[in-house]
Scaffold this motif. Structure first.
Motif, mmCIF file in Angstrom:
data_model
loop_
_atom_site.group_PDB
_atom_site.id
_atom_site.type_symbol
_atom_site.label_atom_id
_atom_site.label_comp_id
_atom_site.label_asym_id
_atom_site.label_seq_id
_atom_site.Cartn_x
_atom_site.Cartn_y
_atom_site.Cartn_z
ATOM 1 N N TYR A 190 20.601 17.967 -67.130
ATOM 2 C CA TYR A 190 20.590 19.351 -66.632
ATOM 3 C C TYR A 190 21.308 20.281 -67.600
ATOM 4 N N ARG A 191 20.926 21.566 -67.609
ATOM 5 C CA ARG A 191 21.712 22.595 -68.297
ATOM 6 C C ARG A 191 22.674 23.170 -67.268
ATOM 7 N N TRP A 192 23.953 22.933 -67.473
ATOM 8 C CA TRP A 192 24.975 23.293 -66.484
ATOM 9 C C TRP A 192 25.806 24.480 -66.960
ATOM 10 N N PRO A 193 26.158 25.404 -66.099
ATOM 11 C CA PRO A 193 26.988 26.541 -66.550
ATOM 12 C C PRO A 193 28.438 26.121 -66.773
ATOM 13 N N TYR A 194 29.207 27.012 -67.379
ATOM 14 C CA TYR A 194 30.649 26.767 -67.539
ATOM 15 C C TYR A 194 31.448 27.378 -66.387
ATOM 16 N N GLY A 195 30.834 28.314 -65.648
ATOM 17 C CA GLY A 195 31.547 29.002 -64.560
ATOM 18 C C GLY A 195 32.171 30.285 -65.077
ATOM 19 N N PRO A 196 33.522 30.402 -64.995
ATOM 20 C CA PRO A 196 34.168 31.637 -65.471
ATOM 21 C C PRO A 196 34.153 31.692 -67.001
ATOM 22 N N VAL A 197 33.620 32.763 -67.568
ATOM 23 C CA VAL A 197 33.522 32.872 -69.031
ATOM 24 C C VAL A 197 33.909 34.281 -69.479
ATOM 25 N N ALA A 198 34.167 34.417 -70.784
ATOM 26 C CA ALA A 198 34.530 35.732 -71.340
ATOM 27 C C ALA A 198 33.651 36.038 -72.542
ATOM 28 N N ILE A 199 33.406 37.341 -72.731
ATOM 29 C CA ILE A 199 32.589 37.792 -73.861
ATOM 30 C C ILE A 199 33.328 38.937 -74.541
ATOM 31 N N ILE A 200 33.504 38.822 -75.851
ATOM 32 C CA ILE A 200 34.185 39.888 -76.604
ATOM 33 C C ILE A 200 33.257 40.323 -77.730
ATOM 34 N N THR A 201 32.996 41.618 -77.809
ATOM 35 C CA THR A 201 32.019 42.084 -78.808
ATOM 36 C C THR A 201 32.571 43.274 -79.616
ATOM 37 N N PRO A 202 32.026 43.466 -80.835
ATOM 38 C CA PRO A 202 32.551 44.498 -81.743
ATOM 39 C C PRO A 202 31.867 45.844 -81.562
ATOM 40 N N PHE A 203 32.075 46.719 -82.532
ATOM 41 C CA PHE A 203 31.617 48.112 -82.386
ATOM 42 C C PHE A 203 30.206 48.365 -82.906
ATOM 43 N N ASN A 204 29.687 47.465 -83.767
ATOM 44 C CA ASN A 204 28.530 47.896 -84.572
ATOM 45 C C ASN A 204 27.189 47.889 -83.845
ATOM 46 N N PHE A 205 27.047 47.032 -82.830
ATOM 47 C CA PHE A 205 25.836 47.070 -81.994
ATOM 48 C C PHE A 205 26.296 47.249 -80.545
ATOM 49 N N PRO A 206 26.538 48.496 -80.136
ATOM 50 C CA PRO A 206 27.197 48.745 -78.845
ATOM 51 C C PRO A 206 26.384 48.281 -77.639
ATOM 52 N N LEU A 207 25.056 48.184 -77.791
ATOM 53 C CA LEU A 207 24.219 47.778 -76.659
ATOM 54 C C LEU A 207 23.717 46.343 -76.830
ATOM 55 N N GLU A 208 23.107 46.087 -77.978
ATOM 56 C CA GLU A 208 22.369 44.834 -78.141
ATOM 57 C C GLU A 208 23.263 43.594 -78.002
ATOM 58 N N ILE A 209 24.388 43.568 -78.707
ATOM 59 C CA ILE A 209 25.198 42.339 -78.684
ATOM 60 C C ILE A 209 25.761 42.085 -77.283
ATOM 61 N N PRO A 210 26.465 43.062 -76.664
ATOM 62 C CA PRO A 210 27.004 42.750 -75.327
ATOM 63 C C PRO A 210 25.923 42.491 -74.283
ATOM 64 N N LEU A 211 24.829 43.256 -74.332
ATOM 65 C CA LEU A 211 23.796 43.076 -73.295
ATOM 66 C C LEU A 211 23.149 41.697 -73.402
ATOM 67 N N LEU A 212 22.741 41.310 -74.605
ATOM 68 C CA LEU A 212 22.060 40.025 -74.749
ATOM 69 C C LEU A 212 22.985 38.865 -74.377
ATOM 70 N N GLN A 213 24.258 38.975 -74.771
ATOM 71 C CA GLN A 213 25.167 37.865 -74.450
ATOM 72 C C GLN A 213 25.497 37.833 -72.967
ATOM 73 N N VAL A 214 25.701 38.996 -72.366
ATOM 74 C CA VAL A 214 26.078 38.998 -70.946
ATOM 75 C C VAL A 214 24.905 38.508 -70.086
ATOM 76 N N MET A 215 23.693 38.899 -70.436
ATOM 77 C CA MET A 215 22.536 38.448 -69.653
ATOM 78 C C MET A 215 22.351 36.936 -69.810
ATOM 79 N N GLY A 216 22.528 36.434 -71.037
ATOM 80 C CA GLY A 216 22.418 34.989 -71.258
ATOM 81 C C GLY A 216 23.427 34.238 -70.402
ATOM 82 N N ALA A 217 24.656 34.753 -70.363
ATOM 83 C CA ALA A 217 25.708 34.106 -69.559
ATOM 84 C C ALA A 217 25.319 34.101 -68.087
ATOM 85 N N LEU A 218 24.839 35.242 -67.605
ATOM 86 C CA LEU A 218 24.463 35.356 -66.183
ATOM 87 C C LEU A 218 23.258 34.464 -65.861
#
Ligand SMILES: NC(=O)c1ccc[n+]([C@@H]2O[C@H](COP(=O)([O-])OP(=O)(O)OC[C@H]3O[C@@H](n4cnc5c(N)ncnc54)[C@H](O)[C@@H]3O)[C@@H](O)[C@H]2O)c1
Length: 552
Positions: A190-218
């Motif tokens: 199975y692909r199992w989640p980690y549960g509580p996770v954190a995402i830290i992103t920089p300034f250069n892609f204000p939408l793409e990097i945080p959005l893609l990573q946060v959606m993947g996590a969810l």
């Protein structure tokens, strides 16, 4: 809430209409329903506010941190930055999520479908011209880049959401079964989640990097706390409001504004089971140690391009070099940092063409603009250090931008290329200096002869960051040789090869580091946001003739 906002906008529009021209009214009417800001309206006299989101509500903080407009130095955005003493609600929120996640293949599987629906709605909204324009313009205000570059970021994000509509989220969690040794036994992976996770992103892609990573996590069943660099977090704050409007459950993720020190503290206290960090190698290494390896990294890029012996399509390649090195003022982690040019190119006019293309860039349309993490002095000092190396010279640029009001805390440099001889690059005293990532419109150019390919490959081998690369050649044996002896995670090969521009359909991430993360594709999501769990079912029956064996 969205209805309230819409009404508020209409009310403001009505109030404005009594005193302001029609253009202004139409701007308010075109502000999307979820939005609390209007990109063109933000200014020193009309500052925007950015809030945090925790445990299902928007919150402020005891402290406002001011962000200055990168183009004129005016204080124009107020960020509710959480202080070290205020992190408790974020720690508590994360601790509410068990290690087995908010959903997994054996718990709440309907949530995979819910995320397919949320993605479909969000993709539809982001695809509307007024909304993509809203985000492109908001990105431009905080991370100045040309409209086309900002819009491309929105379009990649929109396509990514489209890719995970319908059943595509549950397909990410596809499991497998292997027959066992006897009746009733089988193993399931199975692909199992980690549960509580954190995402830290920089300034250069204000939408793409945080959005893609946060959606993947969810998608994979995790509960993330997201921190975006405060200089640009307004973009993701507005996106989170859009996601809520599309059905994102309020308790599924938190959004924090803070400085690095406070975020570091939060990570140590909340103990997320996985952290995805995108940013500089300096912070990446610190967090890897602090978090005892429970981290995946997308860090610095010193990205190389090798022009092979077959000279062709010079105009096209000059244009790709210009885009790779100087679009977004060189502030892409995939930006071309060094160009290894086969001697056959010397008489092709390539460098002259690159110079001419670089001179087309201008501040008015943000094809060149402020550098957010390196000052003009720091870039000039780096250039001067390179120029002390024997045989080095400025090919073009090398001067500060003129006639601008970019504040001194940011950099403003003309697109710059410095030539350094290959033998000099490899000398131990020089190598670290030449391969230092300058996150701005700056590249090193060098030349190699037929018998010097070994030296080029030695240089690539000795570099530390293996993010993107390009091998520009259509000679299959040359490609095979270079690709077979290099490691970069996202490598383009062929006469149209580039280092930048990876869209959502290309894996994007470093290779050669077990901590390396990825972004964009189903493989990236599965690798970063889930781990493997194997359940071996062994339900019997126990054979009728079973007898107690001797001890082993
Ligand atoms: N590999 C990739 O995909 C990728 C993408 C974009 C940028 N980058 C890299 O990012 C760098 C540019 O960004 P930067 O200079 O703003 O990066 P940075 O490392 O200074 O900051 C990145 C983020 O980390 C936060 N941060 C800083 N210290 C922290 C700490 N101790 N604990 C927790 N969080 C902390 C910052 O507030 C910010 O949100 C470049 O090196 C670039 O190559 C890499």
């Amino acid at each position: 809430m969205s209805r309230l906002l819409s009404r508020r906008h209409l009310a403001s529009a009505a109030a404005v209409s009594r005193s302001a021209p029609l253009a202004c009214v139409s701007r308010w009417l075109h502000t999307p329903s979820f939005a609390t800001v209007s990109p063109q309206e933000i200014s020193g006299s009309n500052p925007a506010e950015v809030h945090n989101f925790v445990q299902g509500s928007w919150t402020a903080s005891a402290n406002w941190n001011w962000i200055v407009d990168p183009l004129n130095g005016e204080k124009f955005i107020k960020i509710a930055e959480v202080q070290g003493t205020e992190i408790k609600p974020f720690v508590e929120s994360l601790s509410k999520c068990p290690k087995h996640g908010l959903h997994n293949p054996l718990k709440a599987p309907e949530r995979y479908l819910m995320y397919g629906d949320i993605s479909a709605k969000a993709a539809h909204m982001l695809g509307q011209p007024a909304i993509s324009d809203f985000f492109a313009k908001l990105i431009q205000r905080v991370s100045p880049k040309s409209y086309q570059q900002a819009l491309a970021e929105v379009q990649v994000s929109q396509k990514f959401l489209e890719n995970f509509c319908g059943d595509q989220v549950r397909f990410l969690a596809r499991s497998f079964a292997v027959p066992g040794n006897h009746l009733g036994q089988r193993s399931n992976g199975y692909r199992w989640p980690y549960g509580p996770v954190a995402i830290i992103t920089p300034f250069n892609f204000p939408l793409e990097i945080p959005l893609l990573q946060v959606m993947g996590a969810l998608y994979m069943g995790n509960k993330p706390v997201l921190k975006v660099d405060s200089k640009v977090s307004i973009v993701m704050e507005q996106m989170l409001r859009l996601l809520h409007e599309c059905g994102l459950p309020a308790e599924d993720m938190d959004f924090i504004n803070s400085d690095g020190v406070t975020m570091n503290k939060l990570l140590l206290e909340a103990n997320p089971k996985m952290t995805l960090f995108t940013g500089s190698s300096r912070v990446a290494e610190k967090l890897a140690a602090d978090l005892k390896g429970r981290i995946k990294l997308e860090d610095a890029g010193f990205d190389w391009k090798i022009l092979g012996p077959d000279v062709q399509e010079v105009d096209y390649i000059a244009w790709v070099c210009d885009q790779d090195a100087y679009a977004c003022s060189g502030q892409k982690c995939s930006a071309q940092s060094v160009l290894f040019m086969h001697k056959n190119w010397s008489s092709s006019g390539l460098l002259d063409k690159m110079k001419k293309l670089s001179e087309r860039r201008k501040l008015e349309d943000l094809t060149i603009g402020p550098v957010l993490t390196v000052t003009t002095e720091a870039m000039t000092e780096h250039m001067n250090s390179l120029l002390k190396i024997p045989g080095s010279k400025v090919l073009f640029g090398g001067e500060p931008l003129e006639n601008h009001s970019i504040p001194k805390i940011y950099g403003a440099l003309k697109p710059t290329a410095v030539f350094v001889p290959l033998e000099e690059i490899l000398k131990s005293g020089n190598f670290e200096l030449v391969t230092k990532e300058i996150f701005g419109p700056f590249q090193v150019v060098t030349e190699y002869s037929e018998d010097q390919l070994e030296l080029v490959l030695e240089a690539c081998e000795r570099m530390n960051a293996h993010l993107t690369a390009a091998v520009v050649s259509n000679d299959p044996l040359f490609l095979q040789d270079v690709l077979g002896r290099s490691v970069n995670g996202t490598t383009y090969a062929g006469i149209r090869a580039r280092t930048t521009g990876a869209p959502q359909n290309h894996w994007f991430g470093p290779a050669g580091d077990p901590r390396g993360a990825g972004i964009g594709t189903p493989e990236a999501i599965k690798l970063v946001w889930s781990c493997h769990r194997e359940i071996i079912y062994d339900i019997g029956p126990v054979p009728k003739n079973w007898a107690l064996p001797s001890a082993t």
